[in-house]
Design a protein around this motif. Structure first.
Motif, short mmCIF file in Angstrom:
data_model
loop_
_atom_site.label_atom_id
_atom_site.label_comp_id
_atom_site.label_asym_id
_atom_site.label_seq_id
_atom_site.Cartn_x
_atom_site.Cartn_y
_atom_site.Cartn_z
N ALA A 111 -79.66 -2.52 54.02
CA ALA A 111 -79.84 -1.07 53.95
C ALA A 111 -80.28 -0.49 55.29
O ALA A 111 -80.03 0.69 55.57
CB ALA A 111 -80.89 -0.75 52.87
N LEU A 112 -80.92 -1.32 56.12
CA LEU A 112 -81.43 -0.85 57.42
C LEU A 112 -80.43 -1.02 58.55
O LEU A 112 -80.47 -0.28 59.53
CB LEU A 112 -82.68 -1.65 57.82
CG LEU A 112 -84.05 -1.25 57.28
CD1 LEU A 112 -85.09 -2.23 57.81
CD2 LEU A 112 -84.40 0.17 57.70
N SER A 113 -79.55 -2.04 58.44
CA SER A 113 -78.75 -2.47 59.59
C SER A 113 -77.27 -2.52 59.27
O SER A 113 -76.84 -3.26 58.38
CB SER A 113 -79.24 -3.87 60.03
OG SER A 113 -78.27 -4.49 60.85
N LEU A 114 -76.47 -1.78 60.04
CA LEU A 114 -75.01 -1.84 59.88
C LEU A 114 -74.50 -3.24 60.21
O LEU A 114 -73.55 -3.72 59.59
CB LEU A 114 -74.35 -0.83 60.82
CG LEU A 114 -74.49 0.64 60.45
CD1 LEU A 114 -73.94 1.52 61.57
CD2 LEU A 114 -73.78 0.92 59.13
N THR A 115 -75.13 -3.90 61.17
CA THR A 115 -74.71 -5.25 61.55
C THR A 115 -74.90 -6.20 60.37
O THR A 115 -74.01 -7.01 60.05
CB THR A 115 -75.55 -5.73 62.75
OG1 THR A 115 -75.45 -4.77 63.80
CG2 THR A 115 -75.09 -7.08 63.25
N ALA A 116 -76.04 -6.10 59.71
CA ALA A 116 -76.32 -6.98 58.58
C ALA A 116 -75.43 -6.66 57.39
O ALA A 116 -75.12 -7.54 56.58
CB ALA A 116 -77.79 -6.88 58.18
N ALA A 117 -75.03 -5.40 57.27
CA ALA A 117 -74.23 -4.98 56.12
C ALA A 117 -72.76 -5.37 56.25
O ALA A 117 -72.01 -5.29 55.27
CB ALA A 117 -74.34 -3.46 55.94
N ALA A 118 -72.34 -5.80 57.44
CA ALA A 118 -70.92 -6.15 57.63
C ALA A 118 -70.57 -7.38 56.78
O ALA A 118 -71.40 -8.28 56.61
CB ALA A 118 -70.66 -6.44 59.10
N PRO A 119 -69.34 -7.43 56.26
CA PRO A 119 -68.93 -8.58 55.46
C PRO A 119 -68.99 -9.88 56.27
O PRO A 119 -68.88 -9.86 57.48
CB PRO A 119 -67.49 -8.26 55.08
CG PRO A 119 -67.29 -6.81 55.36
CD PRO A 119 -68.28 -6.43 56.40
N ARG A 120 -69.12 -10.99 55.54
CA ARG A 120 -69.10 -12.34 56.15
C ARG A 120 -70.13 -12.50 57.27
O ARG A 120 -69.86 -13.05 58.33
CB ARG A 120 -67.69 -12.70 56.62
CG ARG A 120 -66.71 -12.89 55.46
CD ARG A 120 -65.30 -13.15 55.90
NE ARG A 120 -64.68 -11.97 56.49
CZ ARG A 120 -64.22 -10.92 55.80
NH1 ARG A 120 -64.32 -10.90 54.49
NH2 ARG A 120 -63.69 -9.90 56.42
N THR A 121 -71.33 -11.96 56.99
CA THR A 121 -72.43 -12.08 57.94
C THR A 121 -73.53 -12.97 57.37
O THR A 121 -73.91 -12.82 56.21
CB THR A 121 -73.02 -10.68 58.26
OG1 THR A 121 -71.99 -9.89 58.85
CG2 THR A 121 -74.20 -10.78 59.21
N ALA A 122 -74.02 -13.89 58.19
CA ALA A 122 -75.16 -14.74 57.83
C ALA A 122 -76.35 -14.30 58.68
O ALA A 122 -76.17 -13.70 59.75
CB ALA A 122 -74.82 -16.20 58.11
N TRP A 123 -77.56 -14.61 58.21
CA TRP A 123 -78.75 -14.16 58.94
C TRP A 123 -79.76 -15.28 59.11
O TRP A 123 -80.01 -16.04 58.17
CB TRP A 123 -79.44 -13.01 58.17
CG TRP A 123 -80.03 -11.98 59.09
CD1 TRP A 123 -81.34 -11.82 59.41
CD2 TRP A 123 -79.31 -10.96 59.80
NE1 TRP A 123 -81.49 -10.77 60.29
CE2 TRP A 123 -80.26 -10.23 60.53
CE3 TRP A 123 -77.96 -10.62 59.88
CZ2 TRP A 123 -79.90 -9.16 61.35
CZ3 TRP A 123 -77.60 -9.56 60.68
CH2 TRP A 123 -78.56 -8.83 61.41
N LEU A 124 -80.27 -15.38 60.31
CA LEU A 124 -81.24 -16.42 60.65
C LEU A 124 -82.65 -15.83 60.50
O LEU A 124 -82.97 -14.83 61.15
CB LEU A 124 -80.97 -16.87 62.09
CG LEU A 124 -81.64 -18.11 62.63
CD1 LEU A 124 -80.77 -18.72 63.72
CD2 LEU A 124 -82.99 -17.77 63.22
#
Ligand SMILES: CC(C)(COP(=O)(O)OP(=O)(O)OC[C@H]1O[C@@H](n2cnc3c(N)ncnc32)[C@H](O)[C@@H]1OP(=O)(O)O)[C@@H](O)C(=O)NCCC(=O)NCCS
Length: 180
Positions: free
Chosen positions: A77-90
Motif C-alpha cells: 500500500a505504501l510502495s509502487l515498487t513493492a506492489a509490482a507483480p512478481r516482486t519478492a522482498w528481503l
C-alpha cells in the motif's frame, strides 16, 4: 560453514534477542527500526510473513533473513515498487555483531536471490533507512538501485525503497560461506 535452516517456532525468543543485538547500533543512532526492540509477538508475525532462515554459531542464533513473496500488504500500500507483480522482498536481515564481516550478510542475501528466482520472482526489493548511508551503499554494491522514498508510521526516518532485477543479477550461485 554458515548453515542456514528454516526457522522454528521455538526459535522466537532467541531470534528476537539476535535481532535486538544486531539492530542495537542503528537504534543508538536514532533509527528506530522495528527490530531494535520488537516483542516476541512481533517476531512471530514477521517470520510468518514469508520464509525465514536462521544460522547458529556457538550454540546461539547468529544470523537470519526473511523473504516475503509477495511483500506484505501494508508495504504494497505504501510502495509502487513493492506492489509490482512478481516482486519478492528481503526483510529482517541480521548478523550478530560478533560475526560481522565474514560474508554472512552477503550469503543470506544470495540465498534470497536463489529462492526468489526459483519461485518465479523477477525482482527483489528491500527498504532501509534513508540516513543509513552504509546500508544503502552495501545494497548498491549488491546491485540494488534506489526507486522511491516511503515513510512508515512511527519511524524517525524516511525509508529508501531499493530493488534488484533478478534476471540481470550476477549473484546467487555461490554456496553458503565458511564461518569465521
Ligand atoms: C548488514 C549486515 C547484515 C551485514 O552482515 P555481515 O555478515 O557483516 O555482511 P558481510 O560480511 O557479507 O559484508 C557485507 C558488506 O559489508 C561490508 N562490511 C562488512 N563489515 C564491514 C565493516 N565493519 N565496515 C565496513 N564495511 C563492512 C563488506 O565489505 C561487504 O561488502 P560487499 O558485500 O560489497 O563485499 C550486518 O551488519 C547487520 O546485521 N547489521 C544490522 C542490521 C542491518 O543493518 N540489517 C540490514 C537492514 S537493510
Amino acid at each position: 560453514m554458515l548453515q542456514l535452516r528454516p526457522v522454528e517456532v521455538g526459535d522466537i525468543p532467541r531470534l528476537t534477542r539476535l535481532l535486538h543485538a544486531a539492530y542495537a547500533e542503528l537504534g543508538a543512532a536514532g533509527l528506530n527500526f522495528t527490530a531494535v526492540d520488537q516483542s516476541y509477538e512481533v517476531t512471530a508475525r514477521r517470520i510468518n510473513s514469508g520464509s525465514t532462515w536462521v544460522a547458529e554459531a556457538g550454540g546461539r542464533l547468529a544470523a537470519t533473513v526473511t523473504l516475503a513473496i509477495p511483500p506484505s500488504s501494508p508495504l504494497r500500500a505504501l510502495s509502487l515498487t513493492a506492489a509490482a507483480p512478481r516482486t519478492a522482498w528481503l526483510n529482517q536481515l541480521a548478523v550478530h555483531p560478533d560475526h560481522r564481516g565474514a560474508g554472512w550478510g552477503r550469503a543470506l542475501f544470495e540465498r534470497c536471490v536463489r529462492e526468489a528466482r526459483a519461485r518465479g520472482a523477477e525482482r527483489l526489493g528491500l527498504d532501509t533507512a534513508e540516513p543509513a548511508e552504509h546500508l544503502r551503499a552495501m545494497c548498491n554494491r549488491w546491485g540494488f538501485e534506489g526507486r522511491e522514498s516511503i515513510h512508515w508510521e512511527g519511524k524517525t526516518y524516511d525509508s529508501r525503497v531499493m530493488s534488484l532485477d533478478l534476471a540481470g543479477a550476477s549473484v546467487g550461485t555461490t554456496a553458503e560461506v565458511n564461518s569465521a
